[in-house]
Design a protein around this motif. Structure first.
Motif, short mmCIF file in Angstrom:
data_model
loop_
_atom_site.label_atom_id
_atom_site.label_comp_id
_atom_site.label_asym_id
_atom_site.label_seq_id
_atom_site.Cartn_x
_atom_site.Cartn_y
_atom_site.Cartn_z
N HIS A 163 -16.35 27.66 -52.37
CA HIS A 163 -16.27 28.74 -51.39
C HIS A 163 -17.46 28.73 -50.42
CE1 HIS A 163 -12.96 30.14 -53.79
NE2 HIS A 163 -13.73 30.15 -54.86
N CYS A 164 -17.97 27.55 -50.13
CA CYS A 164 -19.12 27.43 -49.23
C CYS A 164 -18.73 27.46 -47.76
CB CYS A 164 -19.89 26.14 -49.53
SG CYS A 164 -18.95 24.62 -49.20
N GLY A 165 -17.43 27.46 -47.46
CA GLY A 165 -16.99 27.54 -46.07
C GLY A 165 -16.59 26.22 -45.45
N ILE A 166 -16.68 25.13 -46.19
CA ILE A 166 -16.34 23.80 -45.67
C ILE A 166 -14.88 23.48 -45.98
CG2 ILE A 166 -16.81 21.32 -45.90
CD1 ILE A 166 -19.73 22.09 -46.56
N ILE A 167 -14.15 22.98 -44.99
CA ILE A 167 -12.77 22.55 -45.18
C ILE A 167 -12.71 21.03 -44.99
CG2 ILE A 167 -10.39 22.69 -44.33
CD1 ILE A 167 -10.91 25.51 -43.42
N PRO A 168 -12.66 20.26 -46.07
CA PRO A 168 -12.57 18.81 -45.93
C PRO A 168 -11.25 18.40 -45.27
CG PRO A 168 -13.12 19.45 -48.19
CD PRO A 168 -12.67 20.68 -47.48
N VAL A 169 -11.31 17.33 -44.51
CA VAL A 169 -10.14 16.84 -43.78
C VAL A 169 -9.90 15.39 -44.14
CG1 VAL A 169 -9.24 16.31 -41.48
CG2 VAL A 169 -10.49 18.45 -41.87
N ASP A 170 -8.72 15.10 -44.71
CA ASP A 170 -8.42 13.71 -45.04
C ASP A 170 -7.63 13.07 -43.91
OD1 ASP A 170 -5.79 14.55 -45.28
OD2 ASP A 170 -5.59 14.06 -47.40
N SER A 171 -7.31 11.78 -44.06
CA SER A 171 -6.64 11.04 -42.99
C SER A 171 -5.26 11.61 -42.68
CB SER A 171 -6.53 9.56 -43.37
OG SER A 171 -7.81 9.00 -43.52
N GLY A 172 -4.56 12.08 -43.70
CA GLY A 172 -3.24 12.66 -43.48
C GLY A 172 -3.30 13.92 -42.65
N MET A 173 -4.37 14.70 -42.81
CA MET A 173 -4.52 15.90 -42.00
C MET A 173 -4.76 15.55 -40.54
SD MET A 173 -6.73 18.21 -44.70
CE MET A 173 -6.68 19.78 -43.84
N VAL A 174 -5.46 14.45 -40.30
CA VAL A 174 -5.69 13.98 -38.93
C VAL A 174 -4.42 13.39 -38.33
CG1 VAL A 174 -6.92 12.28 -37.53
CG2 VAL A 174 -8.17 13.62 -39.23
N ASP A 175 -3.74 12.54 -39.11
CA ASP A 175 -2.60 11.79 -38.58
C ASP A 175 -1.29 12.56 -38.58
OD1 ASP A 175 -4.34 9.65 -38.28
OD2 ASP A 175 -3.81 8.74 -40.20
N LEU A 176 -1.12 13.50 -39.52
CA LEU A 176 0.16 14.20 -39.67
C LEU A 176 0.06 15.69 -39.36
CD1 LEU A 176 1.41 12.53 -42.98
CD2 LEU A 176 2.11 11.97 -40.65
N LYS A 187 -8.99 9.08 -31.25
CA LYS A 187 -8.80 8.12 -32.34
C LYS A 187 -10.14 7.49 -32.71
CE LYS A 187 -4.33 8.65 -32.53
NZ LYS A 187 -3.65 9.27 -33.70
N VAL A 188 -11.00 8.29 -33.29
CA VAL A 188 -12.33 7.85 -33.69
C VAL A 188 -12.62 8.43 -35.07
CG1 VAL A 188 -13.22 7.65 -31.33
CG2 VAL A 188 -13.37 9.83 -32.52
N PRO A 189 -13.54 7.83 -35.82
CA PRO A 189 -13.87 8.36 -37.16
C PRO A 189 -14.30 9.82 -37.12
CG PRO A 189 -14.78 6.16 -36.90
CD PRO A 189 -14.24 6.56 -35.55
N HIS A 190 -14.95 10.23 -36.02
CA HIS A 190 -15.45 11.59 -35.93
C HIS A 190 -14.32 12.61 -35.79
CE1 HIS A 190 -18.04 14.95 -34.42
NE2 HIS A 190 -18.90 14.38 -35.25
N ALA A 191 -13.07 12.16 -35.67
CA ALA A 191 -11.94 13.08 -35.58
C ALA A 191 -11.86 13.99 -36.79
CB ALA A 191 -10.64 12.30 -35.42
N HIS A 192 -12.26 13.48 -37.95
CA HIS A 192 -12.26 14.31 -39.16
C HIS A 192 -13.18 15.51 -38.99
CE1 HIS A 192 -10.57 10.58 -40.73
NE2 HIS A 192 -10.12 11.27 -41.76
N GLU A 193 -14.33 15.30 -38.34
CA GLU A 193 -15.25 16.39 -38.11
C GLU A 193 -14.72 17.36 -37.06
OE1 GLU A 193 -18.99 17.42 -39.16
OE2 GLU A 193 -17.31 17.12 -40.52
N ARG A 194 -14.07 16.85 -36.03
CA ARG A 194 -13.48 17.73 -35.02
C ARG A 194 -12.42 18.62 -35.67
NH1 ARG A 194 -14.21 19.89 -31.73
NH2 ARG A 194 -12.41 19.67 -30.35
N MET A 195 -11.58 18.02 -36.51
CA MET A 195 -10.53 18.79 -37.17
C MET A 195 -11.13 19.82 -38.12
SD MET A 195 -7.12 18.95 -37.43
CE MET A 195 -5.78 19.34 -38.57
N ARG A 196 -12.16 19.44 -38.84
CA ARG A 196 -12.82 20.38 -39.75
C ARG A 196 -13.33 21.58 -38.97
NH1 ARG A 196 -17.96 21.75 -41.38
NH2 ARG A 196 -18.95 20.19 -40.04
N GLY A 197 -14.00 21.35 -37.86
CA GLY A 197 -14.54 22.44 -37.08
C GLY A 197 -13.46 23.38 -36.57
#
Length: 273
Positions: A163-176, A187-197
């Motif tokens: 419950h620390c407030g972080i939402i991890p994002v896997d590849s399926g969350m980015v792609d689907l 289409k960059v590795p940092h997309a996971h961070e953009r999606m998390r934010g």
């Protein structure tokens, strides 16, 4: 000329789209069952592991382990926890191999352990845990061998608590998931961070509505009173993605999202009259 498609930024409209999806997803019985089974004590990141260093370790070791291997992986987590951080990091590679061999990619996982030890030795555990999440995640992804942004997010979440407030994002969350929500990501590795934010901003905006959904659908989960329901939101999205978006032939899923405002069982999922 084709207009430039800029990456999505947070907006009231985006928060509404995410909440609309979560409202439908949270009502599905199979999603609720999966969330309830993993919310208070997650099978991948169990509560019996209390050392943040071991938590960071097994968060990385969970990468590229299929869900059919959850029992095998769970045994590796128990073994790592029983050895403890000091004993694990003192082992030679032959002994470490006996711990991780069953989940494959042995050399990669051993390399991750050694690199994580150096990372924590250089920064100090307490300092690493105090750092802002984004700062920690970027440093971790850049400097721990074998750690992507996804693994860095998982290590940050598990080491700090569900419950620390972080939402991890896997590849399926980015792609689907992102396209289903109308979210454009580079289409960059940092997309996971953009999606998390984006997802964390949505959780902050509509936290009371998510808590209301938990109550409305009778979710048997424990949520600290002052915590935003980011962990619950992560699980709802990850299991909806796994149960529905990973199966594009599902007759219930609308293929015209986000143009169609519906998600499941709309007129596009069957013959159009």
């Amino acid at each position: 000329m084709t207009p430039i498609q800029r990456p999505t930024t947070f907006s009231t409209d985006l928060a509404e789209r995410v909440t609309d999806m979560v409202t439908v997803a949270a009502a599905q019985r199979d999603v609720r069952g999966a969330v309830e089974a993993n919310h208070d004590d997650n099978r991948w990141w169990p509560t019996f592991v209390t050392d943040p260093r071991i938590r960071m370790l097994v968060a990385g070791w969970s990468s590229r382990v299929s869900y059919t291997m959850i029992d095998t992986y769970a045994a590796v987590v128990k073994a790592a926890d029983s050895h403890g951080w000091d004993q694990l990091t003192a082992m030679d590679d032959t002994r470490i191999t006996t711990v991780v061999r069953s989940i494959g990619l042995t050399e990669t996982r051993i390399g991750y352990l050694h690199s994580l030890r150096r990372f924590l030795d250089e920064r100090g555990l307490d300092e690493a845990l105090r750092r802002p999440a984004a700062e920690f995640i970027n440093d971790f992804a850049d400097n721990v061998t074998g750690a992507s942004y996804k693994i860095a997010q998982c290590a940050a979440l598990y080491s700090r608590g569900y419950h620390c407030g972080i939402i991890p994002v896997d590849s399926g969350m980015v792609d689907l998931l992102a396209p289903t929500l109308g979210i454009r990501l580079e289409k960059v590795p940092h997309a996971h961070e953009r999606m998390r934010g984006l997802l964390e901003a949505c959780a902050t905006r509509h936290a009371p509505r998510y808590r209301a959904l938990i109550t409305q659908h009778g979710y048997a989960v424990t949520l600290p009173e002052q915590a935003e329901p980011t962990w619950w939101l992560h699980l709802v999205l990850i299991y909806f993605k796994r149960l529905y978006l990973n199966k594009p032939t599902s007759v219930r899923l609308c293929t015209r999202r986000p143009v169609c405002p519906d998600l499941l069982d709309c007129r596009h999922t069957g013959p159009i009259p």
